[in-house]
Motif scaffolding. Structure first.
Motif, mmCIF file in Angstrom:
data_model
loop_
_atom_site.group_PDB
_atom_site.id
_atom_site.type_symbol
_atom_site.label_atom_id
_atom_site.label_comp_id
_atom_site.label_asym_id
_atom_site.label_seq_id
_atom_site.Cartn_x
_atom_site.Cartn_y
_atom_site.Cartn_z
ATOM 1 N N ARG A 332 0.827 -1.203 0.000
ATOM 2 C CA ARG A 332 0.000 0.000 0.000
ATOM 3 C C ARG A 332 0.862 1.254 0.000
ATOM 4 N NH1 ARG A 332 -5.134 -1.909 3.857
ATOM 5 N NH2 ARG A 332 -6.172 -3.029 2.154
ATOM 6 N N TYR A 333 1.998 1.218 0.673
ATOM 7 C CA TYR A 333 2.932 2.341 0.613
ATOM 8 C C TYR A 333 3.487 2.483 -0.804
ATOM 9 C CZ TYR A 333 3.389 4.110 5.398
ATOM 10 O OH TYR A 333 3.180 4.739 6.602
ATOM 11 N N TRP A 334 3.789 1.372 -1.459
ATOM 12 C CA TRP A 334 4.270 1.438 -2.836
ATOM 13 C C TRP A 334 3.248 2.135 -3.728
ATOM 14 C CZ3 TRP A 334 6.255 -4.241 -3.917
ATOM 15 C CH2 TRP A 334 7.454 -4.440 -3.216
ATOM 16 N N VAL A 335 1.985 1.728 -3.612
ATOM 17 C CA VAL A 335 0.921 2.316 -4.437
ATOM 18 C C VAL A 335 0.835 3.828 -4.192
ATOM 19 C CG1 VAL A 335 -1.574 2.413 -4.842
ATOM 20 C CG2 VAL A 335 -0.431 0.189 -4.587
ATOM 21 N N LEU A 336 0.812 4.209 -2.921
ATOM 22 C CA LEU A 336 0.705 5.624 -2.587
ATOM 23 C C LEU A 336 1.932 6.410 -3.049
ATOM 24 C CD1 LEU A 336 -0.856 5.460 0.997
ATOM 25 C CD2 LEU A 336 -1.958 6.273 -1.096
ATOM 26 N N SER A 337 3.102 5.795 -2.929
ATOM 27 C CA SER A 337 4.319 6.506 -3.338
ATOM 28 C C SER A 337 4.311 6.787 -4.831
ATOM 29 C CB SER A 337 5.570 5.700 -2.956
ATOM 30 O OG SER A 337 5.668 4.499 -3.701
ATOM 31 N N VAL A 338 3.786 5.878 -5.635
ATOM 32 C CA VAL A 338 3.693 6.100 -7.078
ATOM 33 C C VAL A 338 2.684 7.206 -7.382
ATOM 34 C CG1 VAL A 338 3.000 5.072 -9.276
ATOM 35 C CG2 VAL A 338 4.427 3.768 -7.685
ATOM 36 N N ILE A 339 1.531 7.181 -6.701
ATOM 37 C CA ILE A 339 0.516 8.212 -6.915
ATOM 38 C C ILE A 339 1.059 9.597 -6.570
ATOM 39 C CG2 ILE A 339 -1.737 9.083 -6.163
ATOM 40 C CD1 ILE A 339 -1.855 6.618 -7.952
ATOM 41 N N PHE A 340 1.705 9.712 -5.410
ATOM 42 C CA PHE A 340 2.284 11.006 -5.012
ATOM 43 C C PHE A 340 3.401 11.421 -5.970
ATOM 44 C CE2 PHE A 340 0.570 10.031 -0.643
ATOM 45 C CZ PHE A 340 -0.289 11.122 -0.601
ATOM 46 N N ALA A 341 4.154 10.456 -6.468
ATOM 47 C CA ALA A 341 5.213 10.771 -7.429
ATOM 48 C C ALA A 341 4.623 11.341 -8.710
ATOM 49 C CB ALA A 341 6.029 9.512 -7.735
ATOM 50 N N PHE A 342 3.563 10.701 -9.226
ATOM 51 C CA PHE A 342 2.901 11.223 -10.421
ATOM 52 C C PHE A 342 2.415 12.648 -10.199
ATOM 53 C CE2 PHE A 342 1.465 6.811 -12.147
ATOM 54 C CZ PHE A 342 2.721 6.629 -12.695
ATOM 55 N N LEU A 343 1.771 12.886 -9.069
ATOM 56 C CA LEU A 343 1.221 14.203 -8.765
ATOM 57 C C LEU A 343 2.329 15.251 -8.697
ATOM 58 C CD1 LEU A 343 -1.199 15.965 -8.031
ATOM 59 C CD2 LEU A 343 -0.904 15.259 -5.647
ATOM 60 N N GLY A 344 3.417 14.915 -7.994
ATOM 61 C CA GLY A 344 4.524 15.851 -7.869
ATOM 62 C C GLY A 344 5.164 16.175 -9.198
ATOM 63 N N VAL A 345 5.352 15.169 -10.040
ATOM 64 C CA VAL A 345 5.954 15.386 -11.359
ATOM 65 C C VAL A 345 5.051 16.258 -12.219
ATOM 66 C CG1 VAL A 345 6.612 14.257 -13.513
ATOM 67 C CG2 VAL A 345 7.359 13.300 -11.343
ATOM 68 N N ILE A 346 3.754 16.004 -12.173
ATOM 69 C CA ILE A 346 2.825 16.817 -12.963
ATOM 70 C C ILE A 346 2.920 18.291 -12.575
ATOM 71 C CG2 ILE A 346 0.369 17.315 -13.342
ATOM 72 C CD1 ILE A 346 -0.104 14.269 -13.109
ATOM 73 N N ILE A 347 2.918 18.558 -11.270
ATOM 74 C CA ILE A 347 3.017 19.947 -10.797
ATOM 75 C C ILE A 347 4.356 20.561 -11.194
ATOM 76 C CG2 ILE A 347 3.118 21.419 -8.735
ATOM 77 C CD1 ILE A 347 1.125 19.511 -7.417
ATOM 78 N N ALA A 348 5.420 19.753 -11.099
ATOM 79 C CA ALA A 348 6.756 20.250 -11.464
ATOM 80 C C ALA A 348 6.818 20.623 -12.941
ATOM 81 C CB ALA A 348 7.816 19.211 -11.131
ATOM 82 N N LEU A 349 6.144 19.842 -13.788
ATOM 83 C CA LEU A 349 6.230 20.078 -15.226
ATOM 84 C C LEU A 349 5.363 21.243 -15.690
ATOM 85 C CD1 LEU A 349 6.295 16.430 -16.674
ATOM 86 C CD2 LEU A 349 8.200 17.928 -16.082
ATOM 87 N N ILE A 350 4.189 21.403 -15.070
ATOM 88 C CA ILE A 350 3.294 22.474 -15.529
ATOM 89 C C ILE A 350 3.394 23.747 -14.696
ATOM 90 C CG2 ILE A 350 1.666 20.766 -16.414
ATOM 91 C CD1 ILE A 350 -0.165 21.381 -14.052
ATOM 92 N N GLY A 351 4.075 23.659 -13.544
ATOM 93 C CA GLY A 351 4.132 24.809 -12.638
ATOM 94 C C GLY A 351 5.391 25.631 -12.765
ATOM 95 N N ARG A 352 6.234 25.330 -13.752
ATOM 96 C CA ARG A 352 7.491 26.066 -13.922
ATOM 97 C C ARG A 352 7.249 27.470 -14.441
ATOM 98 N NH1 ARG A 352 10.927 21.982 -17.577
ATOM 99 N NH2 ARG A 352 12.303 23.785 -17.675
#
Length: 352
Positions: A332-352
């Motif tokens: 369950r930590y693995w699943v959540l870590s991937v979800i949070f990673a996706f979210l963080g990357v999305i914000i990093a890419l569009i929030g520059r």
């Protein structure tokens, strides 16, 4: 672009292969020298006996070797140095392109990884010998010294005087970038206690490093991306042998190296790379943040209210204490870590 992708992905695959190859050798010596705690059990952060933790993990600590983090940083060092040596001995367009050991992008994260691994290795040696070793104060002092130098490097050498804010202009903080880096390093080091359930830390750290590999690649910091991807490959090799039941634990030589390196990557992908790497760190590393916060909340509650909020802290052990099997916590930590990673990357890419 295709050659850049190869430059990032090939070292990751190489590190994975090296990790798989060297692990049987490392494991042999860890078991031969009985590299586990001679006095199993744990003391809580407030100095009392960690009763719940010991009930759950004391038996495993007595026969499972520590220092599995050697697989991670060993694979990374062999990969980076191997590719650099190949480029030096057989210079060609292909080998020179693959070499990602560069002063402006990878020397600092590599040095951080190595120093953290070395200090953690010494701490682990004391632990497996059952003697008093590096205290938490001494380890923090080393972290402060190292991060002070790196923070100064970001400020003086890389001209970093502001931190990126998603969707807004960067926030100027000037020389405060140095103490800010020190605080970030200490906070991330505290999250190393996530190495507490078989397979847990490897999967979470892999998601974090993969995120920063993508972010760095999007900023055209190809060497940084290749470095982060190499760590991911090494982590996956470690994870191959660390899934339940774990053949070894990562412990300080792995967690100190990785957590301190994450802070460097976050800063490297911030205004240095015209990005917001620091701001998205609490999202990408959300589970690391929760791990630290659960400890803080638990200690504060015991001091102020004389009662606990969690059965045991950090949070992943609380889930074990209430009946979740270790593999369920890990997955369950693995699943959540991937979800949070996706979210963080999305914000990093569009929030520059």
């Amino acid at each position: 672009m295709p050659t850049d992708i190869v430059k990032v992905m090939l070292p990751a695959v190489t590190a994975f292969g090296i990790g798989i190859a060297i692990t049987p050798i490392i494991t042999h010596y860890l078991y031969a020298f009985k590299a586990w705690k001679k006095r199993p059990g744990k003391v809580a952060l407030d100095g009392t006996t960690a009763v719940e933790f010991n009930r759950l993990h004391e038996a495993g600590e007595h026969r499972t070797p520590r220092m599995g983090g050697i697989v991670i940083w060993g694979s990374v060092l062999l990969t980076i140095c191997g590719i650099a040596l190949l480029a030096a001995l057989y210079p060609s367009a292909a080998t020179l392109k693959l070499d990602f050991l560069s002063r402006d992008q990878t020397w600092i994260p590599l040095m951080t990884l190595f120093v953290g691994a070395l200090v953690g290795f010494v701490s682990d040696l004391f632990d497996i010998r059952g003697v008093v070793g590096l205290s938490i104060a001494q380890r923090l002092a080393i972290i402060v010294l190292l991060s002070s130098f790196i923070g100064w490097w970001f400020f003086a050498k890389l001209d970093m005087t502001a931190i990126g804010v998603p969707f807004f202009e960067p926030l100027y903080i000037g020389p405060l970038i140095i103490p800010f880096f020190i605080l970030a390093s200490i906070a991330l080091y505290a999250s190393g206690v996530i190495d507490g359930v078989d397979g847990l830390s490897g999967g979470v750290f892999a998601s974090v490093f993969a995120s920063y590999a993508i972010i760095a690649f999007s900023q055209n910091q190809i060497d940084v991306a290749a470095f982060a991807a190499t760590v991911v490959g090494a982590l996956l090799a470690f994870l191959w042998f660390n899934i339940p039941p774990a053949r070894f634990y990562m412990t300080e030589t792995g967690t100190m190296a990785l957590t301190l390196t994450i802070s460097v990557l976050a800063f490297m992908t911030d205004t240095v790379g015209d990005g917001v790497g620091i701001a998205v760190l609490p999202i990408i590393g959300a589970l690391l943040v929760l791990t630290v916060l659960s400890n803080v909340v638990q200690i504060a509650s015991k001091k102020l209210r004389n009662k606990k909020v969690f059965r045991v802290a950090p949070l992943h052990h609380h889930f074990e204490a209430i009946g979740w099997p270790g593999y369920k916590v890990t997955m369950r930590y693995w699943v959540l870590s991937v979800i949070f990673a996706f979210l963080g990357v999305i914000i990093a890419l569009i929030g520059r």
